[in-house]
Design a protein around this motif. Structure first.
Motif, PDB file in Angstrom:
ATOM      1  N   HIS A  31       0.853  -1.196   0.000  1.00 41.22           N
ATOM      2  CA  HIS A  31       0.000   0.000   0.000  1.00 41.22           C
ATOM      3  C   HIS A  31       0.885   1.242   0.000  1.00 41.22           C
ATOM      4  O   HIS A  31       1.461   1.614   1.023  1.00 41.22           O
ATOM      5  CB  HIS A  31      -0.939   0.033   1.206  1.00 41.22           C
ATOM      6  N   HIS A  33       1.476   5.134  -2.547  1.00 45.33           N
ATOM      7  CA  HIS A  33       0.876   5.992  -3.576  1.00 45.33           C
ATOM      8  C   HIS A  33       1.959   6.763  -4.326  1.00 45.33           C
ATOM      9  O   HIS A  33       3.082   6.909  -3.831  1.00 45.33           O
ATOM     10  CB  HIS A  33      -0.044   7.045  -2.939  1.00 45.33           C
ATOM     11  N   TYR A  49      -7.915  17.397  -1.242  1.00 40.05           N
ATOM     12  CA  TYR A  49      -6.660  17.957  -0.735  1.00 40.05           C
ATOM     13  C   TYR A  49      -5.678  18.075  -1.897  1.00 40.05           C
ATOM     14  O   TYR A  49      -5.834  17.387  -2.914  1.00 40.05           O
ATOM     15  CB  TYR A  49      -6.060  17.077   0.375  1.00 40.05           C
ATOM     16  N   ALA A  76      -4.515   7.292  -5.385  1.00 39.43           N
ATOM     17  CA  ALA A  76      -4.821   8.240  -4.309  1.00 39.43           C
ATOM     18  C   ALA A  76      -6.000   9.119  -4.727  1.00 39.43           C
ATOM     19  O   ALA A  76      -6.156   9.461  -5.905  1.00 39.43           O
ATOM     20  CB  ALA A  76      -3.601   9.110  -4.017  1.00 39.43           C
ATOM     21  N   THR A  77      -6.803   9.513  -3.758  1.00 39.27           N
ATOM     22  CA  THR A  77      -8.037  10.237  -4.080  1.00 39.27           C
ATOM     23  C   THR A  77      -7.755  11.604  -4.705  1.00 39.27           C
ATOM     24  O   THR A  77      -8.611  12.134  -5.417  1.00 39.27           O
ATOM     25  CB  THR A  77      -8.912  10.429  -2.827  1.00 39.27           C
ATOM     26  N   ARG A 124     -10.504   0.555  -6.198  1.00 40.81           N
ATOM     27  CA  ARG A 124     -10.666   1.045  -4.832  1.00 40.81           C
ATOM     28  C   ARG A 124     -11.994   1.761  -4.696  1.00 40.81           C
ATOM     29  O   ARG A 124     -12.308   2.655  -5.495  1.00 40.81           O
ATOM     30  CB  ARG A 124      -9.524   2.006  -4.515  1.00 40.81           C
ATOM     31  N   ARG A 130     -14.271  12.575   4.287  1.00 38.79           N
ATOM     32  CA  ARG A 130     -13.374  13.725   4.101  1.00 38.79           C
ATOM     33  C   ARG A 130     -12.538  13.578   2.825  1.00 38.79           C
ATOM     34  O   ARG A 130     -11.854  14.526   2.419  1.00 38.79           O
ATOM     35  CB  ARG A 130     -12.471  13.903   5.330  1.00 38.79           C
ATOM     36  N   TYR A 157     -12.096   1.391   1.639  1.00 40.39           N
ATOM     37  CA  TYR A 157     -11.566   2.261   2.697  1.00 40.39           C
ATOM     38  C   TYR A 157     -12.747   2.909   3.395  1.00 40.39           C
ATOM     39  O   TYR A 157     -13.561   3.583   2.753  1.00 40.39           O
ATOM     40  CB  TYR A 157     -10.630   3.309   2.087  1.00 40.39           C
ATOM     41  N   HIS A 181      -6.187  -0.337   5.932  1.00 44.04           N
ATOM     42  CA  HIS A 181      -5.851   0.154   7.264  1.00 44.04           C
ATOM     43  C   HIS A 181      -6.785  -0.403   8.353  1.00 44.04           C
ATOM     44  O   HIS A 181      -7.263   0.334   9.219  1.00 44.04           O
ATOM     45  CB  HIS A 181      -5.842   1.689   7.274  1.00 44.04           C
ATOM     46  N   ARG A 218      -1.389   6.558  11.591  1.00 44.03           N
ATOM     47  CA  ARG A 218      -2.681   7.229  11.447  1.00 44.03           C
ATOM     48  C   ARG A 218      -3.618   6.871  12.591  1.00 44.03           C
ATOM     49  O   ARG A 218      -4.487   7.650  12.970  1.00 44.03           O
ATOM     50  CB  ARG A 218      -3.359   6.700  10.178  1.00 44.03           C
ATOM     51  N   ASP A 257       2.166   2.988   3.238  1.00 44.64           N
ATOM     52  CA  ASP A 257       1.262   4.123   3.003  1.00 44.64           C
ATOM     53  C   ASP A 257       2.034   5.378   2.592  1.00 44.64           C
ATOM     54  O   ASP A 257       1.472   6.477   2.581  1.00 44.64           O
ATOM     55  CB  ASP A 257       0.359   4.421   4.204  1.00 44.64           C
ATOM     56  N   ASN A 262      -2.303  13.418   4.218  1.00 45.62           N
ATOM     57  CA  ASN A 262      -3.189  14.019   5.233  1.00 45.62           C
ATOM     58  C   ASN A 262      -2.791  13.779   6.687  1.00 45.62           C
ATOM     59  O   ASN A 262      -3.623  13.969   7.572  1.00 45.62           O
ATOM     60  CB  ASN A 262      -4.649  13.535   5.055  1.00 45.62           C
TER      61      ASN A 262
HETATM   62  O1  LIG Z   1      -6.457   8.597   5.439  1.00 45.81           O
HETATM   63  C1  LIG Z   1      -6.150   9.234   4.406  1.00 45.81           C
HETATM   64  O2  LIG Z   1      -6.176  10.466   4.334  1.00 45.81           O
HETATM   65  C2  LIG Z   1      -5.769   8.474   3.204  1.00 45.81           C
HETATM   66  C3  LIG Z   1      -5.977   9.067   1.959  1.00 45.81           C
HETATM   67  C4  LIG Z   1      -5.749   8.338   0.846  1.00 45.81           C
HETATM   68  C5  LIG Z   1      -6.052   8.865  -0.482  1.00 45.81           C
HETATM   69  O3  LIG Z   1      -6.276  10.070  -0.580  1.00 45.81           O
HETATM   70  O4  LIG Z   1      -6.085   8.063  -1.421  1.00 45.81           O
HETATM   71  O5  LIG Z   1      -5.273   7.075   0.902  1.00 45.81           O
HETATM   72  C6  LIG Z   1      -5.006   6.481   2.111  1.00 45.81           C
HETATM   73  O6  LIG Z   1      -4.579   5.300   2.084  1.00 45.81           O
HETATM   74  C7  LIG Z   1      -5.264   7.192   3.279  1.00 45.81           C
END
Ligand SMILES: O=C(O)c1cc(C(=O)O)oc(=O)c1
Length: 304
Positions: A31, A33, A49, A76-77, A124, A130, A157, A181, A218, A257, A262
């Motif tokens: 895991h 990114h 973000y 990643a988002t 995913r 958030r 997630y 996680h 985290r 990670d 964040n």
């Molecule tokens: O907890 C988070 O902020 C977070 C964000 C992202 C993402 O933005 O993809 O990925 C993760 O594994 C954890």
């Protein structure tokens, strides 16, 4: 394009220590990114973000420094459903990285095939409010049904408090399901309390559910932080992760990670994060399953 980082953004830790724990040969960071770089792979307009850049070259340098053989690059988002940065990293890895994508229902069969050829093996679904806007569950189920024939899995997630509401949807998924996680337990609550018990039950009753026992940095409330050569970091997370590793040794994965999106409090030394592993997987056999056998089965089955 120029991007300005979210105020208060913490950049990844430069110059991580060399782990004292020697990873088993062939270990997979399952895991991590890449972020951009934004000038090459712009961040998505719908992002919640704006990160610092974290390139594939920097990821591969970290892999080699820590002693990992391979990576699983998770979309990643901040890149939304634009998978170009993740795909570029997979393609540049000489087969040493696989990917997890974010896709919309409008994706074509050819695009799915192209992602597969690049090394993508999962999608995913994100339920952390958030990070993403809500995607209707019927849309997600449709995507799951389309990726199942490719042999892909679904990564989910979510926050622990949302598991009851999401239970029926998760248990209806037709693929292997990998939880990011550990479903984000509140580790200040008792390990044998109803919230974590529900997560254990989720794994016990659904043999297709796997968990990443990642992100102590985290989840920890009391620390201590993985900084300054701390060899017993994030002690409050250990019993939770160890319980999952010991009860479900064939369905757990671990990842750094990196670059740790964040985080608000501190940025961990990734070398010390690797030193966290023997606390949650205390035997060589558990370590081999967690770091080699399980991720290989999921991401490189043709080599198993
Ligand atoms: O907890 C988070 O902020 C977070 C964000 C992202 C993402 O933005 O993809 O990925 C993760 O594994 C954890």
């Amino acid at each position: 394009m120029q991007f300005e980082k979210t105020p208060g953004w913490l950049d990844w830790y430069a110059g991580p220590s060399k782990p004292r724990f020697t990873l088993p040969a062939g270990a997979v960071d399952a895991h991590c990114h890449v972020f951009g770089p934004g000038a090459e792979f712009p961040y998505a307009p719908e992002r919640k973000y704006t990160p610092c850049d974290a390139s594939k070259a920097q990821l591969f340098a970290l892999r080699d420094h820590l002693g990992f053989a391979r990576n699983v690059v998770v979309q990643a988002t901040c890149h939304g459903a634009d998978n170009r940065a993740m795909v570029d990293a997979c393609k540049a890895s000489s087969g040493r990285a696989r990917g997890v994508a974010t896709v919309r229902r409008s994706i074509t069969d050819q695009e799915l095939q192209d992602l597969h050829a690049a090394g993508v093996r999962g999608v995913r679904f994100n339920f952390v409010k958030r990070l993403v806007d809500f995607t209707p569950k019927d849309e997600l189920l449709e995507i799951a049904n389309r990726i199942a024939p490719l042999g892909w899995h679904v990564v989910i997630y979510f926050e622990a408090v949302d598991l009851p509401e999401l239970w029926d949807f998760f248990t209806a998924l037709p693929t292997t399901v990998v939880v990011d996680h550990m479903g984000r337990p509140d580790v200040s609550k008792p390990i044998d309390g109803p919230e974590f018990e529900l997560f254990v039950k989720f794994m016990r009753e659904n043999s297709n559910v796997w968990s990443k026992v990642s992100c102590p940095e985290r989840l920890s409330v009391t620390g201590p932080k993985a900084l300054d050569d701390e060899q017993n970091a994030y002690r409050d997370v250990v019993p939770f992760a160890r319980r999952i590793v010991e009860q479900f040794p064939d369905r757990v994965l671990w990842g750094t990670d990196w670059p740790h999106p964040n985080l608000k409090d501190h940025m961990p030394d990734d070398g010390l994060l690797v030193d966290f592993i023997p606390h949650i997987a205390p035997t060589a056999e558990l370590q081999r399953k967690l770091l080699v056998d399980n991720p290989m089965r999921l991401y490189w089955p043709e080599e198993c």
